[in-house]
Motif scaffolding. Sequence first.
Motif, PDB file in Angstrom:
ATOM      1  N   GLU A  31      37.504  50.176  34.481  1.00  0.00           N
ATOM      2  CA  GLU A  31      38.111  49.262  35.441  1.00  0.00           C
ATOM      3  C   GLU A  31      39.144  50.086  36.189  1.00  0.00           C
ATOM      4  OE1 GLU A  31      41.081  45.436  35.712  1.00  0.00           O
ATOM      5  OE2 GLU A  31      39.926  45.712  33.878  1.00  0.00           O
ATOM      6  N   ARG A  34      42.013  48.249  42.637  1.00  0.00           N
ATOM      7  CA  ARG A  34      41.218  47.760  43.767  1.00  0.00           C
ATOM      8  C   ARG A  34      41.326  48.671  44.980  1.00  0.00           C
ATOM      9  NH1 ARG A  34      40.294  42.385  45.448  1.00  0.00           N
ATOM     10  NH2 ARG A  34      39.029  43.494  46.928  1.00  0.00           N
ATOM     11  N   THR A  58      30.900  52.395  42.689  1.00  0.00           N
ATOM     12  CA  THR A  58      31.877  51.335  42.465  1.00  0.00           C
ATOM     13  C   THR A  58      31.268  49.979  42.772  1.00  0.00           C
ATOM     14  OG1 THR A  58      32.750  51.525  44.701  1.00  0.00           O
ATOM     15  CG2 THR A  58      33.860  52.803  42.993  1.00  0.00           C
ATOM     16  N   ILE A  60      32.840  45.775  43.303  1.00  0.00           N
ATOM     17  CA  ILE A  60      33.975  44.861  43.326  1.00  0.00           C
ATOM     18  C   ILE A  60      33.516  43.512  42.801  1.00  0.00           C
ATOM     19  CG2 ILE A  60      35.611  43.632  44.785  1.00  0.00           C
ATOM     20  CD1 ILE A  60      35.647  46.070  46.610  1.00  0.00           C
ATOM     21  N   TYR A  61      34.251  42.989  41.819  1.00  0.00           N
ATOM     22  CA  TYR A  61      33.947  41.689  41.230  1.00  0.00           C
ATOM     23  C   TYR A  61      34.998  40.687  41.672  1.00  0.00           C
ATOM     24  CZ  TYR A  61      30.577  44.068  38.337  1.00  0.00           C
ATOM     25  OH  TYR A  61      29.503  44.799  37.909  1.00  0.00           O
ATOM     26  N   HIS A  62      34.542  39.554  42.173  1.00  0.00           N
ATOM     27  CA  HIS A  62      35.450  38.520  42.642  1.00  0.00           C
ATOM     28  C   HIS A  62      35.846  37.619  41.483  1.00  0.00           C
ATOM     29  CE1 HIS A  62      34.866  39.812  46.723  1.00  0.00           C
ATOM     30  NE2 HIS A  62      33.560  39.824  46.506  1.00  0.00           N
ATOM     31  N   ARG A  76      41.741  37.112  38.630  1.00  0.00           N
ATOM     32  CA  ARG A  76      41.961  38.097  39.687  1.00  0.00           C
ATOM     33  C   ARG A  76      40.675  38.852  40.018  1.00  0.00           C
ATOM     34  NH1 ARG A  76      42.460  43.181  37.627  1.00  0.00           N
ATOM     35  NH2 ARG A  76      42.718  43.324  35.380  1.00  0.00           N
ATOM     36  N   ASP A  77      40.587  39.354  41.246  1.00  0.00           N
ATOM     37  CA  ASP A  77      39.485  40.227  41.636  1.00  0.00           C
ATOM     38  C   ASP A  77      39.723  41.590  40.988  1.00  0.00           C
ATOM     39  OD1 ASP A  77      38.710  38.123  43.229  1.00  0.00           O
ATOM     40  OD2 ASP A  77      39.427  39.024  45.087  1.00  0.00           O
ATOM     41  N   TRP A  78      38.633  42.304  40.660  1.00  0.00           N
ATOM     42  CA  TRP A  78      38.777  43.615  40.041  1.00  0.00           C
ATOM     43  C   TRP A  78      37.636  44.522  40.466  1.00  0.00           C
ATOM     44  CZ3 TRP A  78      35.470  45.189  35.863  1.00  0.00           C
ATOM     45  CH2 TRP A  78      34.574  44.213  35.434  1.00  0.00           C
ATOM     46  N   LYS A  79      37.831  45.809  40.224  1.00  0.00           N
ATOM     47  CA  LYS A  79      36.874  46.829  40.657  1.00  0.00           C
ATOM     48  C   LYS A  79      36.414  47.632  39.441  1.00  0.00           C
ATOM     49  CE  LYS A  79      36.539  50.112  44.444  1.00  0.00           C
ATOM     50  NZ  LYS A  79      37.312  50.749  45.515  1.00  0.00           N
ATOM     51  N   LYS A  80      35.107  47.893  39.388  1.00  0.00           N
ATOM     52  CA  LYS A  80      34.512  48.655  38.302  1.00  0.00           C
ATOM     53  C   LYS A  80      33.952  49.951  38.875  1.00  0.00           C
ATOM     54  CE  LYS A  80      31.597  46.675  35.191  1.00  0.00           C
ATOM     55  NZ  LYS A  80      30.317  46.157  34.670  1.00  0.00           N
TER      56      LYS A  80
END
Length: 98
Positions: A31, A34, A58, A60-62, A76-80
């Motif tokens: 993780e 963002r 990458t 992005i998960y909302h 929260r939104d997050w980025k993998k």
Amino acid sequence: MKIDVFQVIRRPIITEKGLGVKETQHTVVFEVARAATKTEIKEAVQKIFKVKVEAVRTAIYHGKFRRRGRSAGHRRDWKKAYVKLRPEEKMIEYAENL
């Protein structure tokens, strides 16, 4: 905007899918912040873990809408980031005790 390497990578993703990708595709999953770009993620992994990175993907998960009783809110939104290591590199061991 330049982000500190320890702020770029938040935590490893230790899931069934993450560990499967680690074994089959020589890829680790994190993780990340963002605002972090693929180049910043690559530099952070190389600097922290002392390995060479081949590629970074990458996603992005909302954040989902969640309710608990009458109260409601959003996660929260997050980025993998999927970080593929070079074939000659030793795999990063962050989930040995599972």
